[in-house]
Write an enzyme that holds these catalytic residues in place. Structure first.
Site, PDB file in Angstrom:
ATOM      1  N   ASP A 131     -25.574  73.571 -15.417  1.00 18.04           N
ATOM      2  CA  ASP A 131     -25.820  74.826 -16.081  1.00 18.04           C
ATOM      3  C   ASP A 131     -26.499  74.783 -17.111  1.00 18.04           C
ATOM      4  O   ASP A 131     -26.329  73.625 -18.115  1.00 18.04           O
ATOM      5  CB  ASP A 131     -24.576  75.862 -16.299  1.00 18.04           C
ATOM      6  CG  ASP A 131     -24.011  76.558 -15.173  1.00 18.04           C
ATOM      7  OD1 ASP A 131     -24.691  76.260 -13.747  1.00 18.04           O
ATOM      8  OD2 ASP A 131     -23.082  77.384 -15.095  1.00 18.04           O
ATOM      9  N   HIS A 143     -22.789  70.801 -17.588  1.00 22.56           N
ATOM     10  CA  HIS A 143     -23.550  71.404 -18.448  1.00 22.56           C
ATOM     11  C   HIS A 143     -24.589  70.051 -18.640  1.00 22.56           C
ATOM     12  O   HIS A 143     -24.019  69.042 -19.108  1.00 22.56           O
ATOM     13  CB  HIS A 143     -23.523  72.019 -19.523  1.00 22.56           C
ATOM     14  CG  HIS A 143     -22.561  73.372 -19.288  1.00 22.56           C
ATOM     15  ND1 HIS A 143     -21.256  73.231 -18.864  1.00 22.56           N
ATOM     16  CD2 HIS A 143     -22.983  74.738 -19.184  1.00 22.56           C
ATOM     17  CE1 HIS A 143     -20.841  74.389 -18.525  1.00 22.56           C
ATOM     18  NE2 HIS A 143     -21.914  75.194 -18.807  1.00 22.56           N
TER      19      HIS A 143
END
Length: 258
Positions: free
Chosen positions: A75, A221
């Site tokens: 993400d 991430h």
């Protein structure tokens, strides 16, 4: 599974029942307060825990897959410093992943978007700005965020994203309405690394490997050196366990693009 469509009418029924009883018996105000507080806490938790499917249904894993597959997802990218390092590691270990990208970052780094797609990974919608107040946006604001991100990727790559991951994992009725209107597929996870917290590299890595199994979707991430270090160790671990990282659409057997 606790769902909004069950909790809301149940709360109304309980409150009406109390009002009726109150006409015959003395019902303390605290009973009303207790029901309202319980409704608020359940709604708040359901909005922040995407795995509850409280407001909308998301995909969190595929435990029925016959393959020794997991799906690593990233993400908040693309990041000019860290996303290329992620791509290098995925290439080194012959792994595929899914990148839920922020639209304005894609606009700023179109060459990274191109590389992600060229190397066989999947792109998903993670809003245009990833605003901290996204969970408070109304329907039109949510729609604008998702459409703008989608149009940006389409303009730069020709691909129409069909996958969506809610910013911060937050869902609510406005997001549900837009996801249904745009016919997007909401993608959650069942192994959360917590790599954006102050936890150390070892803590993040151990958290993942103590949980991960066939069919899982892992949340990472592509925004820090810690996540890069965890990723390399994770890819080695998966290789030793004979688990292969594939794109989330492959794991779930759904389409990634319209």
């Amino acid at each position: 599974m606790i769902r909004r469509r069950v909790i809301y009418p149940t709360t109304v029924v309980l409150l009406v029942a109390l009002i009726v009883l109150d006409s015959f018996y003395a019902i303390g105000w605290y009973w009303y307060a207790l029901i309202v507080i319980a409704w608020f806490l359940v709604t708040l938790s359901g909005s922040f825990f995407i795995q509850w499917n409280f407001h909308l249904t998301s995909y969190h894993s595929n435990k029925k897959t016959p393959h020794d597959w997991v799906a690593i997802t990233f993400d908040d990218g693309p990041d000019p410093e860290f996303t290329p390092q992620v791509l290098d590691l995925l290439k080194k270990y012959s792994a595929k992943a899914t990148f839920f990208c922020i639209g304005e970052k894609i606009e700023a780094h179109p060459s990274i978007l191109e590389r992600i797609i060229d190397e066989g990974h999947t792109i998903g919608n993670h809003t245009f700005t990833h605003s901290r107040s996204f969970g408070f946006f109304g329907v039109e604001e949510v729609k604008n965020e998702l459409q703008k991100a989608k149009e940006t990727v389409q303009r730069l790559s020709g691909r129409k994203m069909d996958l969506y991951r809610p910013a911060f994992g937050v869902t609510n009725p406005s997001i549900e309405k837009v996801v249904e209107e745009l016919q997007l597929k909401s993608i959650g996870w069942n192994v959360r690394s917590l790599d954006t917290t102050p936890r150390s590299e070892n803590m993040v890595y151990n958290r993942i490997v103590s949980k991960v199994a066939k069919g899982d979707i892992i949340l990472l991430h592509d925004t820090s050196s810690k996540s890069i270090a965890v990723l390399e160790r994770l890819l080695v671990f998966l290789k030793d366990k004979k688990l292969q990282s594939v794109t989330v659409d492959q794991l779930l057997e759904i389409r990634a693009y319209v």
